[in-house]
Design a protein around this motif. Structure first.
Motif, PDB file in Angstrom:
ATOM      1  N   LEU A  73       0.831  -1.063   0.113  1.00 55.50           N
ATOM      2  CA  LEU A  73      -0.148  -0.026  -0.066  1.00 55.50           C
ATOM      3  C   LEU A  73       0.912   1.390   0.054  1.00 55.50           C
ATOM      4  O   LEU A  73       1.785   1.659   0.930  1.00 55.50           O
ATOM      5  N   ILE A  74       0.573   2.191  -0.823  1.00 52.93           N
ATOM      6  CA  ILE A  74       1.696   3.297  -0.943  1.00 52.93           C
ATOM      7  C   ILE A  74       0.703   4.526  -1.253  1.00 52.93           C
ATOM      8  O   ILE A  74      -0.090   4.646  -2.156  1.00 52.93           O
ATOM      9  N   GLY A  75       1.096   5.448  -0.169  1.00 47.11           N
ATOM     10  CA  GLY A  75       0.503   6.821  -0.546  1.00 47.11           C
ATOM     11  C   GLY A  75       1.422   7.807  -1.279  1.00 47.11           C
ATOM     12  O   GLY A  75       2.490   8.024  -0.741  1.00 47.11           O
ATOM     13  N   ALA A  76       1.032   8.247  -2.260  1.00 48.07           N
ATOM     14  CA  ALA A  76       1.616   8.982  -3.216  1.00 48.07           C
ATOM     15  C   ALA A  76       0.933  10.359  -3.441  1.00 48.07           C
ATOM     16  O   ALA A  76       0.232  10.503  -4.574  1.00 48.07           O
ATOM     17  N   PRO A  77       1.436  11.357  -2.694  1.00 47.32           N
ATOM     18  CA  PRO A  77       0.646  12.563  -3.217  1.00 47.32           C
ATOM     19  C   PRO A  77       1.349  13.111  -4.346  1.00 47.32           C
ATOM     20  O   PRO A  77       2.468  12.729  -4.876  1.00 47.32           O
ATOM     21  N   MET A  78       0.902  14.172  -5.292  1.00 44.98           N
ATOM     22  CA  MET A  78       1.267  14.563  -6.184  1.00 44.98           C
ATOM     23  C   MET A  78       1.911  15.689  -6.016  1.00 44.98           C
ATOM     24  O   MET A  78       1.195  16.741  -5.621  1.00 44.98           O
ATOM     25  N   TYR A  79       3.129  15.795  -6.275  1.00 47.55           N
ATOM     26  CA  TYR A  79       4.098  17.223  -6.055  1.00 47.55           C
ATOM     27  C   TYR A  79       4.420  17.512  -7.553  1.00 47.55           C
ATOM     28  O   TYR A  79       5.252  16.781  -8.199  1.00 47.55           O
ATOM     29  N   ASN A  80       4.416  18.635  -7.903  1.00 47.21           N
ATOM     30  CA  ASN A  80       4.955  18.851  -9.215  1.00 47.21           C
ATOM     31  C   ASN A  80       4.515  18.004 -10.414  1.00 47.21           C
ATOM     32  O   ASN A  80       5.584  17.855 -11.087  1.00 47.21           O
ATOM     33  N   VAL A 117      -2.536   4.790  -3.526  1.00 50.11           N
ATOM     34  CA  VAL A 117      -3.466   6.166  -3.099  1.00 50.11           C
ATOM     35  C   VAL A 117      -2.684   7.363  -3.448  1.00 50.11           C
ATOM     36  O   VAL A 117      -1.704   7.687  -2.965  1.00 50.11           O
ATOM     37  N   THR A 118      -3.583   8.023  -4.292  1.00 45.61           N
ATOM     38  CA  THR A 118      -2.871   9.581  -4.703  1.00 45.61           C
ATOM     39  C   THR A 118      -3.674  10.505  -4.402  1.00 45.61           C
ATOM     40  O   THR A 118      -4.935  10.383  -3.870  1.00 45.61           O
ATOM     41  N   ALA A 119      -3.232  11.803  -4.163  1.00 45.45           N
ATOM     42  CA  ALA A 119      -3.795  13.166  -3.865  1.00 45.45           C
ATOM     43  C   ALA A 119      -3.354  13.987  -4.841  1.00 45.45           C
ATOM     44  O   ALA A 119      -2.246  14.248  -5.036  1.00 45.45           O
ATOM     45  N   ARG A 120      -4.200  14.708  -5.494  1.00 46.59           N
ATOM     46  CA  ARG A 120      -3.880  15.582  -6.464  1.00 46.59           C
ATOM     47  C   ARG A 120      -4.741  16.967  -6.195  1.00 46.59           C
ATOM     48  O   ARG A 120      -5.796  16.868  -6.044  1.00 46.59           O
ATOM     49  N   GLY A 121      -4.004  17.930  -6.274  1.00 45.88           N
ATOM     50  CA  GLY A 121      -4.411  19.159  -6.064  1.00 45.88           C
ATOM     51  C   GLY A 121      -5.655  19.631  -6.980  1.00 45.88           C
ATOM     52  O   GLY A 121      -6.767  20.491  -6.648  1.00 45.88           O
ATOM     53  N   VAL A 156      -6.082   4.653  -6.721  1.00 52.49           N
ATOM     54  CA  VAL A 156      -7.061   5.338  -6.017  1.00 52.49           C
ATOM     55  C   VAL A 156      -6.704   6.756  -6.017  1.00 52.49           C
ATOM     56  O   VAL A 156      -5.792   7.075  -5.260  1.00 52.49           O
ATOM     57  N   HIS A 157      -7.611   7.554  -6.706  1.00 51.06           N
ATOM     58  CA  HIS A 157      -7.268   9.022  -6.873  1.00 51.06           C
ATOM     59  C   HIS A 157      -8.143   9.755  -6.051  1.00 51.06           C
ATOM     60  O   HIS A 157      -9.349   9.676  -6.062  1.00 51.06           O
TER      61      HIS A 157
END
Length: 193
Positions: A73-80, A117-121, A156-157
């Motif tokens: 399980l990987i939490g990967a926020p989007m940076y740039n 799991v990603t998070a995107r602004g 999962v976005h």
């Protein structure tokens, strides 16, 4: 016994969407697998050295964690438009020749399940103006395919996470709430499967 390796990479502790959603997955998974093993790594708090051509003692430990895991399980926020450099350092340490395809085309890591799991602004869905700016999911798909972690790979976005703070995105606040709720629903389903 099934083992879960949970990796978070957000620079934020409080208010991190990826940490919130990965925690929901981990909690649901642990409820569904009470006898399962669980390992947690926060690559932001416990930084992994970047590859610099010298032997790294840390690599053996990371490889052992990876080998022991059945679910990653990987939490990967989007940076740039991409992933945090701390997560890239982890990938660079584990994406080594020992996990490249064997002569018969199979992979040692091929039977593992991966949930990112990603998070995107903003929004990077197909058809949106910024669709082509997503270097996060395509990169992760490519690098995981190189070591056999793409056979059971789910993304999962949670999108529009900056709708509350960016005035240009205020009109999308309701969509942001829906996206986060959907991410929570999906991870609970995936964790229970």
């Amino acid at each position: 016994m099934t083992n879960l390796l949970h990796i978070d990479s957000s620079i934020r502790i409080e208010g991190s969407v990826t940490r919130e959603v990965t925690r929901a997955f981990a909690d649901a998974w642990r409820s569904a697998n009470p006898e399962g093993g669980y390992a947690y790594r926060d690559v932001n708090a416990d930084r992994i050295p970047h590859v610099d051509g010298t032997p790294q003692d840390v690599t053996a430990g990371l490889v052992a964690e990876l080998r022991a895991a059945d679910v990653i399980l990987i939490g990967a926020p989007m940076y740039n438009f991409s992933i945090p450099s701390t997560l890239k350092a982890w990938i660079d340490q584990i994406a080594t020749r020992e996990f490249f395809p064997r002569e018969d085309g199979t992979f040692e890591l091929g039977g593992k399940r991966v949930v990112v799991v990603t998070a995107r602004g903003g929004s990077y869905k197909p058809g949106t103006p910024r669709e082509g700016f997503d270097f996060q999911e395509p990169y992760l798909r490519a690098v995981f395919s190189m070591i056999g972690l793409d056979h059971d790979l789910e993304f999962v976005h949670a999108e529009l996470t900056l709708a509350d703070v960016n005035p240009q995105l205020h009109q999308f606040r309701e969509l942001a709430v829906e996206s986060l709720a959907d991410a929570h629903r999906v991870v609970k389903e995936l964790a229970s499967a």
